[in-house]
Scaffold this active site. Structure first.
Site, PDB file in Angstrom:
ATOM      1  N   LYS A  44      -0.569   6.215  -2.965  1.00 19.83           N
ATOM      2  CA  LYS A  44      -1.953   5.880  -2.614  1.00 19.83           C
ATOM      3  C   LYS A  44      -2.109   4.433  -2.145  1.00 19.83           C
ATOM      4  O   LYS A  44      -3.136   3.798  -2.346  1.00 19.83           O
ATOM      5  CB  LYS A  44      -2.912   6.171  -3.785  1.00 19.83           C
ATOM      6  CG  LYS A  44      -2.776   7.570  -4.377  1.00 19.83           C
ATOM      7  CD  LYS A  44      -2.829   8.661  -3.325  1.00 19.83           C
ATOM      8  CE  LYS A  44      -4.179   8.813  -2.655  1.00 19.83           C
ATOM      9  NZ  LYS A  44      -4.167   9.898  -1.634  1.00 19.83           N
ATOM     10  N   THR A  47       0.489   5.218   2.517  1.00 21.98           N
ATOM     11  CA  THR A  47       1.698   5.907   2.967  1.00 21.98           C
ATOM     12  C   THR A  47       1.472   6.655   4.273  1.00 21.98           C
ATOM     13  O   THR A  47       2.218   6.515   5.248  1.00 21.98           O
ATOM     14  CB  THR A  47       2.179   6.900   1.897  1.00 21.98           C
ATOM     15  OG1 THR A  47       2.058   6.314   0.602  1.00 21.98           O
ATOM     16  CG2 THR A  47       3.616   7.307   2.158  1.00 21.98           C
ATOM     17  N   ASN A  48       0.437   7.502   4.295  1.00 20.40           N
ATOM     18  CA  ASN A  48       0.184   8.339   5.469  1.00 20.40           C
ATOM     19  C   ASN A  48      -0.290   7.514   6.658  1.00 20.40           C
ATOM     20  O   ASN A  48       0.023   7.844   7.808  1.00 20.40           O
ATOM     21  CB  ASN A  48      -0.827   9.427   5.120  1.00 20.40           C
ATOM     22  CG  ASN A  48      -0.229  10.458   4.190  1.00 20.40           C
ATOM     23  OD1 ASN A  48       0.438  11.386   4.622  1.00 20.40           O
ATOM     24  ND2 ASN A  48      -0.432  10.272   2.893  1.00 20.40           N
ATOM     25  N   TRP A  49      -1.015   6.475   6.392  1.00 18.11           N
ATOM     26  CA  TRP A  49      -1.441   5.567   7.460  1.00 18.11           C
ATOM     27  C   TRP A  49      -0.223   4.972   8.151  1.00 18.11           C
ATOM     28  O   TRP A  49      -0.129   4.937   9.382  1.00 18.11           O
ATOM     29  CB  TRP A  49      -2.320   4.479   6.869  1.00 18.11           C
ATOM     30  CG  TRP A  49      -3.161   3.749   7.874  1.00 18.11           C
ATOM     31  CD1 TRP A  49      -3.197   3.944   9.228  1.00 18.11           C
ATOM     32  CD2 TRP A  49      -4.104   2.717   7.598  1.00 18.11           C
ATOM     33  NE1 TRP A  49      -4.101   3.080   9.814  1.00 18.11           N
ATOM     34  CE2 TRP A  49      -4.674   2.314   8.835  1.00 18.11           C
ATOM     35  CE3 TRP A  49      -4.528   2.078   6.438  1.00 18.11           C
ATOM     36  CZ2 TRP A  49      -5.639   1.312   8.926  1.00 18.11           C
ATOM     37  CZ3 TRP A  49      -5.488   1.085   6.521  1.00 18.11           C
ATOM     38  CH2 TRP A  49      -6.036   0.710   7.757  1.00 18.11           C
ATOM     39  N   HIS A  99       8.536   7.005  -2.236  1.00 16.92           N
ATOM     40  CA  HIS A  99       7.813   6.271  -3.278  1.00 16.92           C
ATOM     41  C   HIS A  99       8.774   5.705  -4.323  1.00 16.92           C
ATOM     42  O   HIS A  99       8.324   5.179  -5.346  1.00 16.92           O
ATOM     43  CB  HIS A  99       6.824   7.202  -3.991  1.00 16.92           C
ATOM     44  CG  HIS A  99       5.674   7.659  -3.157  1.00 16.92           C
ATOM     45  ND1 HIS A  99       4.946   6.803  -2.354  1.00 16.92           N
ATOM     46  CD2 HIS A  99       5.091   8.886  -3.038  1.00 16.92           C
ATOM     47  CE1 HIS A  99       3.968   7.493  -1.764  1.00 16.92           C
ATOM     48  NE2 HIS A  99       4.036   8.738  -2.143  1.00 16.92           N
ATOM     49  N   SER A 129      -8.282   5.689  -6.017  1.00 17.16           N
ATOM     50  CA  SER A 129      -7.780   6.713  -5.110  1.00 17.16           C
ATOM     51  C   SER A 129      -6.994   7.784  -5.867  1.00 17.16           C
ATOM     52  O   SER A 129      -7.160   8.990  -5.618  1.00 17.16           O
ATOM     53  CB  SER A 129      -6.890   6.063  -4.037  1.00 17.16           C
ATOM     54  OG  SER A 129      -6.479   7.007  -3.077  1.00 17.16           O
ATOM     55  N   TYR A 184      -2.356  -2.924   2.690  1.00 19.08           N
ATOM     56  CA  TYR A 184      -3.403  -2.014   3.170  1.00 19.08           C
ATOM     57  C   TYR A 184      -4.588  -2.817   3.706  1.00 19.08           C
ATOM     58  O   TYR A 184      -5.185  -2.483   4.732  1.00 19.08           O
ATOM     59  CB  TYR A 184      -3.830  -1.148   1.983  1.00 19.08           C
ATOM     60  CG  TYR A 184      -4.747   0.007   2.280  1.00 19.08           C
ATOM     61  CD1 TYR A 184      -4.237   1.282   2.504  1.00 19.08           C
ATOM     62  CD2 TYR A 184      -6.139  -0.149   2.264  1.00 19.08           C
ATOM     63  CE1 TYR A 184      -5.077   2.369   2.728  1.00 19.08           C
ATOM     64  CE2 TYR A 184      -6.978   0.931   2.489  1.00 19.08           C
ATOM     65  CZ  TYR A 184      -6.441   2.178   2.715  1.00 19.08           C
ATOM     66  OH  TYR A 184      -7.282   3.249   2.941  1.00 19.08           O
TER      67      TYR A 184
END
Length: 288
Positions: A44, A47-49, A99, A129, A184
């Protein structure tokens, strides 16, 4: 934070996602290639970004090429059970996610020329998150008590263990030419500028128009609307987005809407004690 788990070298992992065998293979036998790029995060943290950004950079901003398959297949987590067959079929250069903490990362990486991009996030926002994530990811029992959730996070009772240990471990590589770290919060404040920095680290030469395309297609709005990026194609037996969205807000500072004053003061005290040995001024600290 309740989920079926087992311990691997002091780290709490999820039954069904990991096995002792998959982790031992990931640590000791996995073959890192010199042109691999590893997207490493604590869960969270963006990662996906970063998967989206890295794949768009790889394809010079061309979202049609970048988004041919769902995001979780474009950059699979190499430590998960069942991932190896998929990874062996990937074309180089591979973009792989993980991770894993530093001490159990693939040993072959440290003898390679591969690169790691490590994305960090304000741990207060990670807690929020994760709290909401437990309500949609089926491996978790939905969390209800936020105070207990904060305590579990502090004690390292979360999936992949302690955030503090994770960051401390990986920041040992600060200064290594194969290691790049970003937050982030920096991605939110200046996405395009962050893309430029990442391209430089990777040795990717994109022109201004291509960089613009990467930034435009990697916004939260674009990803949320993209069925190849928003995890909507994954079975509801794994993620049930009727109970919440995988891509929830995409902001920083949402913790202020969840922490009480007492919880904030308590966490700050623990946080300062646990990170006192890290000689880094984290970007989110400049924003508070």
């Amino acid at each position: 934070m309740s989920f079926k788990n087992f311990d691997y070298k002091g780290i709490k992992l999820a039954v069904g996602i990991h096995t002792g065998e998959s982790l031992a293979y990931a640590e000791n036998e996995f073959e890192v290639l010199d042109d691999d790029v590893y997207n490493v995060t604590y869960p969270k943290s963006g990662t996906n970004w970063m998967i989206e950004i890295l794949n768009l950079i790889k394809h010079k901003g061309d979202c049609k090429k970048s988004n041919r398959v769902p995001i979780y297949k474009r950059s699979p987590w190499y430590e998960t059970a069942g991932s190896q067959d998929k990874i062996k079929k990937m074309e180089s250069p591979r973009i792989l996610s993980s991770h894993l903490p530093h001490h159990i990362f693939a040993k072959s990486f440290f003898k390679s020329k591969a690169k790691i991009i490590y994305t960090m996030r304000n741990p207060r926002d990670i807690i929020v998150s994760l709290f909401h994530f437990t309500k949609i990811l089926k491996i978790f029992e939905p969390a209800e008590n936020f105070q207990n959730f904060i305590e579990d996070f502090i004690q390292g009772e979360a999936l992949y263990g302690s955030w503090f240990d994770h960051v401390k471990g990986w920041m040992q590589m600060k200064g290594d030419s194969r290691f790049f770290f970003i937050t982030y919060e920096e991605l939110i404040q200046d996405l395009r500028g962050s893309v430029v920095r990442i391209c430089k680290f990777l040795g990717q030469e994109l022109d201004d128009a291509q960089i613009d395309l990467v930034a435009e297609n990697a916004t939260f709005k674009s990803m949320k609307e993209n069925v190849m990026s928003n995890w909507s194609q994954l079975s509801s037996d794994i993620i049930d987005q009727s109970n919440g969205s995988f891509m929830r807000k995409g902001i920083s500072g949402d913790w202020k809407n969840h922490f009480t004053v007492a919880q904030s003061e308590y966490f700050d005290k623990v946080y300062q004690e646990k990170i006192k040995d890290i000689n880094i001024n984290f970007f989110w600290e400049q924003l508070s």
